[in-house]
Write an enzyme that holds these catalytic residues in place. Structure first.
Site, short mmCIF file in Angstrom:
data_model
loop_
_atom_site.label_atom_id
_atom_site.label_comp_id
_atom_site.label_asym_id
_atom_site.label_seq_id
_atom_site.Cartn_x
_atom_site.Cartn_y
_atom_site.Cartn_z
N ALA A 134 0.82 -1.21 0.00
CA ALA A 134 0.00 0.00 0.00
C ALA A 134 0.86 1.27 0.00
O ALA A 134 1.98 1.28 0.52
CB ALA A 134 -0.92 0.01 1.21
N GLY A 179 0.41 -6.06 0.58
CA GLY A 179 -0.53 -6.02 -0.52
C GLY A 179 0.06 -6.51 -1.82
O GLY A 179 -0.66 -6.99 -2.70
N GLU A 182 -0.39 -10.13 -1.67
CA GLU A 182 -1.82 -10.40 -1.83
C GLU A 182 -2.23 -10.35 -3.30
O GLU A 182 -3.06 -11.14 -3.75
CB GLU A 182 -2.63 -9.41 -1.00
CG GLU A 182 -2.51 -9.66 0.50
CD GLU A 182 -3.28 -8.68 1.34
OE1 GLU A 182 -4.13 -9.12 2.13
OE2 GLU A 182 -3.02 -7.46 1.21
N GLU A 202 2.29 -7.31 7.53
CA GLU A 202 1.48 -6.30 8.21
C GLU A 202 1.58 -6.37 9.73
O GLU A 202 1.57 -5.34 10.42
CB GLU A 202 0.01 -6.45 7.79
CG GLU A 202 -0.27 -6.01 6.37
CD GLU A 202 -0.09 -7.14 5.36
OE1 GLU A 202 -0.60 -7.01 4.24
OE2 GLU A 202 0.56 -8.15 5.70
#
Length: 324
Positions: A134, A179, A182, A202
């Site tokens: 992110a 992310g 992901e 995270e």
């Protein structure tokens, strides 16, 4: 920056709201932009990858237009049917920001309904990085409502990618953290260089994976390994990732830094002759596509303390980009 996050992360500082406060104080120190000199890498084996360019079709590069952060190349000749999604946000290491997210969603939506596309390869044109997670500089400027909407958009994008009717391959030639991993997990298959670094990091920042990683990782490596990786925030290299089943193929990095991409292209060519029957497998299988839209509410029992977290805070957590 990392030391500050480490000191402040804890039960009362594990949400996007608290992270936003920290980031506002350290906003100017978050990134050292990666500089890049020249045109996008569109050559393979000395041959130019000609074909349709998403940016060209939209008439981009007018003075007021957003910069192209996600582009597309359609291969031709024997590779006809293979499409490359090119992540090219050079200055921010492909961090998942508003423009990147918008362009990726538009492109994925277009490819989803294109019957000519047989195999899609997601790759990065930023050296040493697949996707850094992110964009925390943008996050620092959001209020709570805006960050919730942004995280929902990220989760929606990953579901879009996972729901594509043709095989998808992530070529990981560098960092794929938070992310970024992901996004790779939303693809059907993954190739990586041994030197690549992957992880849902995270929790080391007092956060949780918020874009589907907590759902997809257990289905790839098993629930026990997934818990270990998420709880510890551990990063793994290509060899370890291969051994645990996180990736399908691992290769030594080459001098041009695109070994995983080249391996992904080889894999795409192997799939291409059978690609027409793949959508039928996905439509009938109880495996790959049937669970993609699940909410992940059961993850709450791992980490949620009702006295310190709200439902929104527990789920509104995405990746943290790699920093210098």
């Amino acid at each position: 920056m990392m030391a500050l996050l480490g000191r402040l992360a804890g039960p009362r500082c594990s949400s996007w709201r608290c992270l936003g406060v920290i980031l506002r104080r350290t906003h100017s120190q978050t990134f050292t932009p990666v500089q890049r000199d020249g045109a996008r890498q569109v050559a393979r084996g000395g041959r130019l990858l000609t074909g349709y360019s998403h940016a060209q079709s939209r008439g981009q590069h007018t003075e007021g237009a957003d910069p192209v952060e996600v582009d597309v190349k359609r291969l031709e000749g024997e590779d006809d049917g293979i499409v490359e999604v090119l992540m090219c946000r050079h200055k921010a290491r492909n961090a998942l920001g508003h423009v990147f997210l918008s362009q990726m969603k538009e492109l994925v939506s277009t490819l989803s309904g294109d019957s000519v596309v047989r195999v899609i390869v997601f790759r990065s044109l930023v050296p040493g990085v697949f996707c850094a997670g992110a964009d925390l500089k943008e996050r620092a400027l959001m209020n709570n409502s805006e960050s919730d909407l942004f995280v929902h958009g990220l989760r929606s994008l990953m579901t879009q990618i996972a729901s594509l009717p043709m095989p998808t391959i992530a070529a990981i030639d560098g960092f794929a953290l938070g992310g970024g991993l992901e996004l790779a997990l939303a693809c059907d298959l993954r190739t990586a260089a041994y030197s690549a670094q992957m992880g849902l990091i995270e929790t080391t920042r007092g956060l949780l994976p918020g874009a589907g990683g907590s759902q997809r990782l257990p289905r790839v490596v098993g629930i026990t390994r997934a818990k270990e990786l998420i709880f510890t925030g551990k990063r793994v290299g290509g060899q370890t990732a291969l051994e645990m089943g996180l990736i399908n193929r691992a290769v030594e990095q080459n001098q041009t830094g695109d070994a995983a991409y080249r391996e992904a292209l080889c894999l795409a060519r192997e799939i291409l002759p059978q690609a027409s029957v793949v959508p039928y497998f996905f439509h009938s299988s109880s495996d790959a596509r049937s669970w993609q839209g699940q909410s992940g509410s059961h993850v709450k029992k791992w980490t949620t303390d009702s006295t310190t977290h709200t439902h929104s805070e527990t789920h509104a957590c995405v990746a943290v980009p790699v920093s210098d």
